[in-house]
Design a protein around this motif. Structure first.
Motif, mmCIF file in Angstrom:
data_model
loop_
_atom_site.group_PDB
_atom_site.id
_atom_site.type_symbol
_atom_site.label_atom_id
_atom_site.label_comp_id
_atom_site.label_asym_id
_atom_site.label_seq_id
_atom_site.Cartn_x
_atom_site.Cartn_y
_atom_site.Cartn_z
ATOM 1 N N ARG A 190 -0.845 12.880 16.158
ATOM 2 C CA ARG A 190 0.400 13.532 16.291
ATOM 3 C C ARG A 190 1.229 13.754 15.009
ATOM 4 N NH1 ARG A 190 3.723 11.518 21.486
ATOM 5 N NH2 ARG A 190 1.907 12.666 22.440
ATOM 6 N N ARG A 191 1.351 12.650 14.457
ATOM 7 C CA ARG A 191 2.314 12.487 13.294
ATOM 8 C C ARG A 191 1.802 11.743 12.203
ATOM 9 N NH1 ARG A 191 7.219 10.535 11.720
ATOM 10 N NH2 ARG A 191 8.529 11.864 10.130
ATOM 11 N N LEU A 192 1.900 11.640 11.141
ATOM 12 C CA LEU A 192 1.223 10.737 10.026
ATOM 13 C C LEU A 192 2.090 10.559 8.820
ATOM 14 C CD1 LEU A 192 -1.580 9.327 9.330
ATOM 15 C CD2 LEU A 192 -1.814 11.416 7.764
ATOM 16 N N SER A 193 2.513 9.246 8.623
ATOM 17 C CA SER A 193 3.425 8.825 7.665
ATOM 18 C C SER A 193 2.752 7.804 6.581
ATOM 19 C CB SER A 193 4.551 8.115 8.109
ATOM 20 O OG SER A 193 5.274 9.044 9.054
ATOM 21 N N VAL A 194 2.622 8.198 5.242
ATOM 22 C CA VAL A 194 2.112 7.383 4.203
ATOM 23 C C VAL A 194 3.213 7.150 3.083
ATOM 24 C CG1 VAL A 194 0.291 7.709 2.651
ATOM 25 C CG2 VAL A 194 -0.026 8.676 4.610
ATOM 26 N N ALA A 195 3.097 5.799 2.867
ATOM 27 C CA ALA A 195 3.980 5.368 2.050
ATOM 28 C C ALA A 195 3.275 4.523 0.942
ATOM 29 C CB ALA A 195 5.061 4.159 2.528
ATOM 30 N N VAL A 196 3.178 4.875 -0.471
ATOM 31 C CA VAL A 196 2.512 4.427 -1.279
ATOM 32 C C VAL A 196 3.365 3.904 -2.666
ATOM 33 C CG1 VAL A 196 0.861 4.925 -3.154
ATOM 34 C CG2 VAL A 196 0.606 5.875 -1.013
ATOM 35 N N LEU A 197 3.102 2.719 -3.034
ATOM 36 C CA LEU A 197 3.728 2.194 -4.057
ATOM 37 C C LEU A 197 2.976 1.782 -5.126
ATOM 38 C CD1 LEU A 197 6.615 1.002 -5.357
ATOM 39 C CD2 LEU A 197 5.905 -1.263 -4.236
ATOM 40 N N VAL A 198 3.126 2.407 -6.500
ATOM 41 C CA VAL A 198 2.586 2.060 -7.333
ATOM 42 C C VAL A 198 3.014 1.529 -8.613
ATOM 43 C CG1 VAL A 198 0.829 3.381 -9.346
ATOM 44 C CG2 VAL A 198 1.248 4.347 -6.862
ATOM 45 N N ASN A 199 2.453 0.604 -9.093
ATOM 46 C CA ASN A 199 3.035 -0.307 -10.188
ATOM 47 C C ASN A 199 3.212 0.468 -11.392
ATOM 48 O OD1 ASN A 199 3.682 -2.760 -11.556
ATOM 49 N ND2 ASN A 199 2.085 -3.663 -12.023
ATOM 50 N N ASP A 200 4.225 0.062 -12.316
ATOM 51 C CA ASP A 200 4.409 0.731 -13.552
ATOM 52 C C ASP A 200 3.417 0.418 -14.623
ATOM 53 O OD1 ASP A 200 6.767 1.916 -12.211
ATOM 54 O OD2 ASP A 200 8.033 0.156 -13.217
#
Length: 536
Positions: A338-348
């Protein structure tokens, strides 16, 4: 030897008993350590065998004269001979498997074997072969298979075979996936048997993965894990392992819906049948006159009349039409996204300067945009559905690994039994304590004699010069020699007496010191007497 006897006779009864007990304890401790040092290191040969198979293995070990030990249901042998014994016993078919397979059919002969006996032996062989295949898995220790079938009876129809499998896991528990694999294995080996008709039971009597349980649909957590692994695998190829953290939240549909739709189109019609009917009729009528006497005579003229004819033709056609109809049925099962949430944290990005300084620099906007497009494609981003993707570049904190790093040492090359080493260390400590703190003090400290009980009875103690007294004793004991023998115990005391300037009488001080150190005085006198005997 005479000195030991003298020391032994100088001990009282209590000390003699103490010396005997300590000596026996040291003897048994040394004996135990020697046995532990020479005893073989026992290791596991077989475990979990049935009584008959274990008895055959023990009988074979006894015939070879091998050292073994039976502890419960396990057989232990010398670690040096374990591999050789396993290969030797395996060449002889030991340990024998109780699940016999197709070798049962080898014992059947054509004479005296009925069809019922052959069917029973065949199904026993089938059960044994299936049990062997199941036990070959490292996760399963024991297995029994039971098959219920009608055999070759032609009068029984409509009866499907069933089977049951009893499994004993090897240390863990049997999962539903493993039970499903066992069901399909048994069902594939028996004609006409469905996997749903195979029951798998564990050692605790629990039914594993029953057929009544519906297969669970792929839920939101499973889909989130699948998408998370996909995105992490994609990002780590660019930023490196451990430099990307991905979290996915999936909102799924939990209710089911069925829609049935039927539409009619009045403008569209279709001829489904045509019926054509033709009819043709023809009729002729000859007119007759009045009946008279003349018409009855043979040569008479017949009466005249008018004649008429008619013909009729008819055509009829019937056409049946059907109105256009559309029927559609839509079934929506739970599990749709129904709904999709994606959180991505990339290192510097880490940069190291020339002086060794380490700095963290955020990634460029172009790179973050490219990574965002990759993430969108990987998860199936749909803006109309309300999906959200958040991609940030930040510095990740490094976490020191807990615990100690594994390393090899010199002791790893040796096969040491920790419990045996601990036992030997304890016995060695007990032996050392008995030798140092029990036997040695008892033997080195003799009981005071009558000569040491009264200092006034010592020879030449009445002299006013203590230094002249000791030479006189030395002359009497050693046969006139002018030098004193070595005085290990009272040497320091004599030196102190030679340097005394106090006005106290030296003889009294010597008597008081002898009274305080009676045992040392007796030892000195004994050494003098022994030297006199040797000189004689």
């Amino acid at each position: 030897m005479q000195q030991l006897l003298n020391v032994w006779m100088g001990l009282d009864l209590r000390r003699q008993i103490t010396v005997i007990g300590a000596t026996l304890a040291m003897f048994f401790a040394v004996l135990a350590m020697s046995r532990m040092a020479t005893a073989p290191s026992m290791t596991l040969l077989y475990a979990g065998l049935e009584n008959g198979a274990a008895g055959e293995v023990v009988r074979a070990l006894e015939a070879r004269g091998a050292t073994f030990d039976v502890r419960g249901g396990s057989i232990f042998v010398d670690s040096k001979d374990r591999d050789q014994l396993r290969m030797t016993l395996a060449s002889e078919g030991l340990p024998a498997n109780s699940n016999r397979g197709y070798e049962l059919l080898d014992n059947l002969s054509g004479f005296g074997t009925t069809s019922q006996m052959f069917d029973a032996a065949y199904w026993r062989a089938k059960e044994g072969e299936l049990a062997r295949t199941i036990v070959s898995s490292p996760h399963i220790a024991m297995a029994r298979v039971h098959i219920a079938t009608t055999g070759s009876n032609p009068f029984q129809r409509g009866v499907t075979p069933t089977a049951s499998v009893s499994i004993t896991p090897n240390g863990g528990s049997v999962s539903a996936a493993q039970a499903k694999a066992v069901r399909y294995l048994v069902a594939s080996a028996i004609a006409g048997l469905a996997p749903e008709d195979v029951a798998v039971i564990d050692a605790n009597g629990n039914l594993i993965g029953s057929a009544e349980e519906a297969a669970p649909a792929v839920g939101g957590d499973d889909k989130a894990q699948m998408l998370r692994d996909r995105v992490e695998r994609l990002l780590e190829a660019r930023v490196g392992p451990g430099n990307a953290i991905v979290e996915v939240s999936v909102d799924t549909v939990t209710e089911s819906e069925a829609i049935r739709e039927r539409r009619f189109d009045p403008e569209g019609r279709v001829a489904i049948s045509t019926d054509t009917q033709e009819t043709s009729n023809t009729a002729t009528d000859a007119g007759g006159g009045d009946v008279t006497v003349a018409s009855n005579l043979p040569d008479g003229d017949a009466a005249g009349g008018d004649s008429s004819s008619s013909q009729n033709s008819e055509t009829r056609e019937r056409i049946n039409y059907e109105v256009s109809e559309t029927e559609r049925e839509i079934i929506k099962a739970p599990g749709a996204i129904r709904r999709l949430s994606v959180a991505v944290l990339v290192n510097d990005v880490t940069q190291v300067a020339g002086d060794g300084t380490i700095t963290q620099i955020p990634r460029s906007a172009e790179e973050m945009g490219a990574l965002r497009e990759l993430v969108s494609s990987a998860v199936g981003y749909d803006e109309a559905r309300g999906d959200i993707i958040t991609l940030k570049s930040m510095s990740l904190q490094s976490v020191e690994p807990a615990g100690t790093a594994a390393s090899t040492s010199l002791l790893d090359r040796f096969d040491l039994d920790v419990m045996s080493a601990i036992q030997m260390a304890v016995l060695a400590l007990v032996t050392l304590i008995l030798g140092l703190f029990v036997v040695r003090p008892v033997l080195s400290r003799a009981p005071p004699e009558n000569l040491s009980s009264d200092p006034a009875r010592l020879p030449n103690m009445g002299s006013t010069d203590p230094m002249s007294t000791l030479p006189s004793l030395s002359g009497e004991v050693s046969g006139g020699e002018g030098d004193l023998p070595d005085l290990p115990m009272l040497g320091g005391t004599m030196g102190e007496m030679g340097n005394m300037d106090a006005p106290q009488d030296p003889v009294d001080r010597l008597r008081s010191m002898i009274g305080e150190r009676q045992e040392e005085t007796v030892e000195i006198l004994r050494s003098w007497l022994e030297e006199k005997e040797e000189n004689a």
